[in-house]
Design a protein around this motif. Sequence first.
Motif, PDB file in Angstrom:
ATOM      1  N   SER A  28       0.818  -1.221   0.000  1.00  0.00           N
ATOM      2  CA  SER A  28       0.000   0.000   0.000  1.00  0.00           C
ATOM      3  C   SER A  28       0.849   1.268   0.000  1.00  0.00           C
ATOM      4  CB  SER A  28      -0.930   0.012   1.217  1.00  0.00           C
ATOM      5  OG  SER A  28      -0.203   0.215   2.400  1.00  0.00           O
ATOM      6  N   ARG A  29       0.175   2.385  -0.213  1.00  0.00           N
ATOM      7  CA  ARG A  29       0.862   3.682  -0.237  1.00  0.00           C
ATOM      8  C   ARG A  29       1.374   4.074   1.133  1.00  0.00           C
ATOM      9  NH1 ARG A  29      -2.327   8.231  -3.196  1.00  0.00           N
ATOM     10  NH2 ARG A  29      -3.615   8.041  -1.347  1.00  0.00           N
ATOM     11  N   CYS A  64      -2.821  -5.698  -5.014  1.00  0.00           N
ATOM     12  CA  CYS A  64      -3.968  -4.780  -4.977  1.00  0.00           C
ATOM     13  C   CYS A  64      -4.885  -5.108  -3.804  1.00  0.00           C
ATOM     14  CB  CYS A  64      -4.746  -4.862  -6.286  1.00  0.00           C
ATOM     15  SG  CYS A  64      -3.856  -4.200  -7.709  1.00  0.00           S
ATOM     16  N   ALA A  67      -3.114  -4.095  -0.609  1.00  0.00           N
ATOM     17  CA  ALA A  67      -3.101  -2.640  -0.451  1.00  0.00           C
ATOM     18  C   ALA A  67      -4.477  -2.104  -0.073  1.00  0.00           C
ATOM     19  CB  ALA A  67      -2.610  -1.980  -1.742  1.00  0.00           C
ATOM     20  N   ASP A  72      -5.301   1.653   1.345  1.00  0.00           N
ATOM     21  CA  ASP A  72      -5.578   2.193   0.016  1.00  0.00           C
ATOM     22  C   ASP A  72      -7.066   2.130  -0.346  1.00  0.00           C
ATOM     23  OD1 ASP A  72      -2.917   2.674  -0.200  1.00  0.00           O
ATOM     24  OD2 ASP A  72      -2.572   1.423  -1.963  1.00  0.00           O
ATOM     25  N   GLY A  76      -6.988   0.531  -4.344  1.00  0.00           N
ATOM     26  CA  GLY A  76      -6.461  -0.791  -4.657  1.00  0.00           C
ATOM     27  C   GLY A  76      -7.279  -1.484  -5.728  1.00  0.00           C
TER      28      GLY A  76
END
Length: 204
Positions: A28-29, A64, A67, A72, A76
Motif C-alpha cells: 500500500s501507499r 492490490c 493494499a 488504500d 487498490g
Amino acid sequence: DNMKEHKVEPDVDTYNTLLEACGKCGWSRTTGRGLEKGSQVLAKMAEDGVAPTTDTFNILMYGCAWAAGAGDGWRGVEQGLDFLSYMAELSAMPDVITFNNLIAACAQAAGSGDGARARDQAFRLLETMRKVGLTPDQGTCDTLIATCAKAAAAGDPQGVSYGLKVLEMVYQADLDPDPAMYNALLGECLKEAEGDAVCGPGWH
C-alpha cells in the motif's frame, strides 16, 4: 541493469521475482508502496520487450488486495482494474486466481467504507469471469461472500441479499462455504432480521 552489464538478459521469471520482492515491505501507499514499485517494474518489462504472463499480473492483483486492506481502500481496486485492462491490451488471458485476487480487493475496499460500490464491482467481475469462460471456484465464492458481508456491515442495504445469492451459487456447485465467511454473512443476516423486528414493516 547490472545483469545487462554482465550480458545476462532478465526474463519474465526474473521480473516476477522482482515483483514479489516489491511487496515484501507492503503493497500500500502507507507501507512499502509495493504497487507503485510494481508498476515501475511492469513498465521496465515493456521497455525491455519482456511480455508479462498471467502469473505476473496475479502477483500484482494480490498486491492490490493487500493494499486495499492496508489503507488504500478503493484505490487498490482501481489499480487492479487498470492491470486487468492492460492484460486485455496485451491479450494476456486472466485465470481464476486473477479474478479471485481482484474480488478480494473489492472485499477489502468494502470493509474500508466503499460497501455498495465494492459489492457492485465484485459482481461485475464475476460476470466478466464467466464471459471469458472461467468457472468460479471456492475461492471466488468465499471472496464474494466476504465482500457482501463487509458491504452490509458498511451500510449497503443489498449486501445481505447478494450474499444469499452467492450461497445459492455455492450449494448449486456443491461447494462448501468457508465457515468464517459464512458466519460473517450470517451475522449480517441476524442484524437485518433484528432491525426488521424492531422497526416493523413500513417503518424503514
